[in-house]
Design a protein around this motif. Sequence first.
Motif, PDB file in Angstrom:
ATOM      1  N   GLU A  61       0.344  12.214  10.097  1.00  0.00           N
ATOM      2  CA  GLU A  61       0.037  10.794   9.920  1.00  0.00           C
ATOM      3  C   GLU A  61      -0.423  10.501   8.501  1.00  0.00           C
ATOM      4  O   GLU A  61      -0.056   9.484   7.909  1.00  0.00           O
ATOM      5  CB  GLU A  61      -1.025  10.349  10.933  1.00  0.00           C
ATOM      6  N   TYR A  62      -1.235  11.380   7.936  1.00  0.00           N
ATOM      7  CA  TYR A  62      -1.694  11.188   6.556  1.00  0.00           C
ATOM      8  C   TYR A  62      -0.516  11.192   5.592  1.00  0.00           C
ATOM      9  O   TYR A  62      -0.404  10.331   4.711  1.00  0.00           O
ATOM     10  CB  TYR A  62      -2.683  12.293   6.165  1.00  0.00           C
ATOM     11  N   GLU A  72       1.642   8.078   5.856  1.00  0.00           N
ATOM     12  CA  GLU A  72       0.977   6.938   5.210  1.00  0.00           C
ATOM     13  C   GLU A  72       1.101   7.009   3.692  1.00  0.00           C
ATOM     14  O   GLU A  72       1.337   5.995   3.029  1.00  0.00           O
ATOM     15  CB  GLU A  72      -0.500   6.909   5.618  1.00  0.00           C
ATOM     16  N   ARG A  76       4.551   6.032   2.560  1.00  0.00           N
ATOM     17  CA  ARG A  76       4.675   4.569   2.602  1.00  0.00           C
ATOM     18  C   ARG A  76       3.922   3.924   1.453  1.00  0.00           C
ATOM     19  O   ARG A  76       4.420   2.984   0.817  1.00  0.00           O
ATOM     20  CB  ARG A  76       4.158   4.052   3.944  1.00  0.00           C
ATOM     21  N   ASN A  77       2.717   4.423   1.177  1.00  0.00           N
ATOM     22  CA  ASN A  77       1.906   3.844   0.097  1.00  0.00           C
ATOM     23  C   ASN A  77       2.585   3.984  -1.268  1.00  0.00           C
ATOM     24  O   ASN A  77       2.384   3.147  -2.159  1.00  0.00           O
ATOM     25  CB  ASN A  77       0.535   4.522   0.043  1.00  0.00           C
TER      26      ASN A  77
END
Length: 432
Positions: free
Chosen positions: A367-368, A371, A374-375
């Motif tokens: 999940e990290y 993210e 995406r960031n």
Amino acid sequence: MEQIQIIDSKKHVGETVKIGAWVANKRSSGKIAFLQLRDGTAYFQGVVVKSEVPEEVFQLAKSLNQETAVLITGEIREDSRSKFGYEVGISGIEVVGESTDYPITPKEHGTDFLMDHRHLWLRSSRQHAVMQIRNEIIRATYQFFNDNGYVKIDPPILTGSAPEGTTELFHTNYFDQEAYLSQSGQLYMEAAAMAFGKVFSFGPTFRAEKSKTRRHLIEFWMIEPEMAFMHQEESLEVQEQYVAFLVQSVLDNCDYALDVLERDKELLKKYTTLPFPRISYDDAVELLKKNGFEDIEWGDDFGSPHETFIANSFEQPVFILNYPKAIKPFYMKPHPTREDVVICADMIAPEGYGEIIGGSERATDFEYLLEEIRNCGLDEEEYSWYLDLRRYGSVPHAGFGLGLERTVTWLAGIEHVRESIPFPRLLNRIYP
């Protein structure tokens, strides 16, 4: 009669042999002609004494042009006056290939002229010495990783994504889709580490970085190890052991080349003492501020003057630990107690040679990582295979990349990285 290479002269003292060579230079008195000979393995002197050879041999020796290719016959003997230690007393000369008006003469030439003639400049004793050190670093690299149980894996040069998430990429068309020349094999090495445990790659990488500094090349070679079930501190130990091994290998096997380059061997010996010092990014910023670098602020990346000062403060290769997250790639593992830094380290070489290694522990949480992708505005689909590594048996792992040319430049003690690779690719140079 045996044909030998110059480097093997010590095995044939007192013997008459044949050697294929080029005439690097010559001088003569009335009764003796001295030929500086090279054959790709080493340089040494050939001596032609007028009273000991037929007249036509002596006259031929005196008339040879620079870089004429010859097959010489003569007796190998010791020569305590030369760095090489041996010479050949020539009794016969056969011209194999003529050379006329060779453009690189013993006089001084400008850098642009020498770079335009790089295909010939490589023949010089200085460039020969640099390439021998490069070759030894390559040989020692394979020895180190093979002896320590690593498997060599070759990542692709053509990729569909950017490991570092930058725009400094060479774009190309891959049939009906876009592709890039690799700027790092690291992501693929992570996949390989999940299959083989400890792996390394050794190949060309490309950065479309419009930099003209003495440390930058457009095309260069990287050694990129990756280790499963390994945390950052263990990786740092591998890195310092590897670099110390390279330094010692150059000292052990490139004595003559180091002499040609007038490299300080006692200084190099200091770089084999372990462990290398470590300083946090936070403390490095404070060190700089206390010593007149008022321009640096926490969150800035270090430039050449900053790296040079930090390394010179320790007089050894030094690790700078845990840089700000904002200036490092998305794949680095977050710090367990701080959100503003990641678990990473750069190794800075002493004497002003800058960063030679960049490495980190890698993020393992699915999940990290999703993210962060995406960031950074990256395409999730392009990285779906990379995310799979966190879906199926994710483990702690770490790795690093060492730049071959910067390491050659440092160990050879030369000024500019362009001399550390046979045919450099610079911002405004793709010839020859």
